[in-house]
Scaffold this motif. Structure first.
Motif, short mmCIF file in Angstrom:
data_model
loop_
_atom_site.label_atom_id
_atom_site.label_comp_id
_atom_site.label_asym_id
_atom_site.label_seq_id
_atom_site.Cartn_x
_atom_site.Cartn_y
_atom_site.Cartn_z
N VAL A 72 -9.87 6.58 9.88
CA VAL A 72 -8.95 5.35 10.93
C VAL A 72 -7.92 5.00 10.51
N PRO A 73 -6.36 5.68 11.37
CA PRO A 73 -5.48 4.73 10.71
C PRO A 73 -5.09 4.03 10.47
N CYS A 74 -4.64 4.08 8.67
CA CYS A 74 -3.79 2.95 8.03
C CYS A 74 -2.60 2.53 8.38
N ILE A 75 -2.38 1.61 8.01
CA ILE A 75 -0.92 1.20 8.22
C ILE A 75 -0.45 0.24 7.30
N THR A 76 0.56 0.72 5.99
CA THR A 76 -0.08 -0.12 4.88
C THR A 76 1.16 -1.11 4.75
N LEU A 77 1.56 -2.59 4.86
CA LEU A 77 2.27 -3.21 4.84
C LEU A 77 2.62 -3.82 3.30
N ARG A 78 3.33 -2.29 2.45
CA ARG A 78 3.61 -2.23 1.02
C ARG A 78 4.26 -1.24 0.93
N GLU A 79 5.53 -2.07 -0.21
CA GLU A 79 6.45 -0.69 -0.55
C GLU A 79 6.07 0.68 -0.96
N SER A 80 4.92 0.38 -2.02
CA SER A 80 4.38 1.52 -2.41
C SER A 80 3.39 1.92 -2.42
N THR A 81 2.24 2.21 -2.63
CA THR A 81 1.34 2.76 -2.88
C THR A 81 0.27 3.28 -4.67
N GLY B 52 -5.33 11.62 3.35
CA GLY B 52 -5.59 10.24 4.52
C GLY B 52 -4.27 9.86 5.38
N THR B 53 -5.67 9.17 6.07
CA THR B 53 -4.89 8.18 7.24
C THR B 53 -3.59 7.23 6.86
#
Length: 378
Positions: free
Chosen positions: A305-314, A323-324
């Motif tokens: 599932v497409p994921c949009i991460t609302l952070r500056e880093s991971t 991944g997605t």
């Protein structure tokens, strides 16, 4: 006549919701016949919602804790100190062969520190993840726990490089895969259909939605950042409805910042925190997920599932590389661009990372049993 070897007793620690999904397959693997291991469970009570804890333990078939420390809330210092004070007598009474900690919450570092001071080996599951942002309390917990650990199990190959840069010998490190994904595979067929969850909540839609989670202090404690995020997300919701299980702390920050109207005027369905099976169903069926959660970045990659991460880093770069996941930070234009790519182009397809096959806990059990048999445990 062969002498039966006594199983090594491993004291496993959980403290907060992200730990529950990680410990479930570990407890199953350790307590399986012939594993050579015997697991007991300590719940620190860092996650202090009794009803939610019960729901997770029941859904994930986690045995009731042998010890529940009942620590509850507090500042980082208060919580860590209280866990240490209450965990020490447990170690004195049980004297396990080793203490196993998972993830990066306050319980992880607190119990690791007590164990190492008492000469009991520490095992860290989900070791070596780094975001590069020491402003995150979890990053500090990860770094320190890894330094204290005798055996480190990693979810992705790059984690070993992080650990080597920090002076940790590679012979302590084992790439086994992701126990969170073990739990996902084990429970996917039992996930609560999203249509059921949405109908129960009175939603006007049952598909084509985005799933939203927000809880990071960097996103919810700064009123300007929170306003910017909610304004953009409200705009997105007029095209794609959003389902938003709201963390109690996030809900409080929204009200304190006077931002409730942004949500009431949007096509955003507010839900209370969800159980694991309900959340799994919502993720599986979502058009996309917008989140600042680390674990959800992994789960969406496993689900495709497409994921949009609302952070500056991971700290989970494999979810971006293979991944997605797309990292966008909190910039409105970047969020909108990633959203449009999902809607117009389908988003990142991704692929399953190595060892994300549902067998990570079994690999851990085999390596740990051998390690204990070789006399390296307490």
């Amino acid at each position: 006549m062969a002498i039966e070897q006594t199983a090594a007793r491993i004291l496993c620690v959980v403290g907060a919701r992200p730990n529950f999904m990680k410990i479930a397959p570990i407890m199953r693997a350790f307590n399986a016949p012939g594993s050579g291991l015997q697991a007991s469970l300590v719940h620190t009570g860092q996650h202090y919602d009794a009803a939610m804890k019960h729901a997770f333990f029941e859904q994930l078939h986690i045995p009731e804790p042998d010890v529940d420390l009942g620590v509850g809330s507090g500042t980082h210092a208060e919580q860590t100190a209280h866990i240490m004070l209450k965990f020490e007598p447990v170690l004195d009474a049980q004297r396990p062969a080793a203490v196993l900690v998972v993830g990066d919450v306050n319980s992880t570092i607190a119990c690791a520190l007590v164990a190492v001071k008492k000469g009991i080996p520490v095992i860290h599951v989900e070791a070596g993840l780094r975001s590069g942002d020491r402003g995150m309390p979890e990053e500090i917990n990860r770094i320190l726990t890894d330094q204290l650990s005798d055996l480190l199990f990693t979810t992705e190959a790059s984690a070993a490089d992080n650990l080597e840069r920090e002076g940790i010998s590679r012979d302590k490190v084992h790439f086994v895969g992701n126990v969170m994904i073990d739990t996902l595979h084990y429970n996917l067929a039992s996930a609560t259909p999203s249509a059921h969850t949405l109908a129960e909540a009175g939603a006007a839609f049952t598909q084509g939605y985005g799933l939203l989670t927000l809880h990071r202090p960097s996103n919810v404690d700064d009123a300007d950042v929170l306003r910017r995020l909610l304004t953009e997300l409200a705009g997105i919701s007029h095209e794609t409805p959003l389902v938003f299980p709201v963390h109690p702390r996030t809900r409080a920050r929204i009200s304190e910042a006077g931002l409730d109207a942004l949500l009431s005027d949007a096509n955003i369905l507010l839900l209370p925190p969800q159980g694991y099976l309900e959340m799994l169903g919502l993720m599986r069926d979502a058009r996309m997920v917008l989140t600042d959660s680390g674990g959800i970045q992994e789960e969406t990659t496993a689900l495709g599932v497409p994921c949009i991460t609302l952070r500056e880093s991971t700290e989970r770069p494999i979810t971006v590389a293979q991944g997605t996941n797309t990292i966008v930070g909190t910039d409105a234009a970047a969020i909108r661009k990633a959203y449009r790519e999902v809607m117009d182009l389908g988003g990142k397809a991704g692929r399953q990372p190595e060892h994300w096959d549902g067998q990570a806990a079994e690999r851990i059990a085999v390596i740990l049993a051998r390690w204990c048999a070789d006399g390296r445990a307490a």
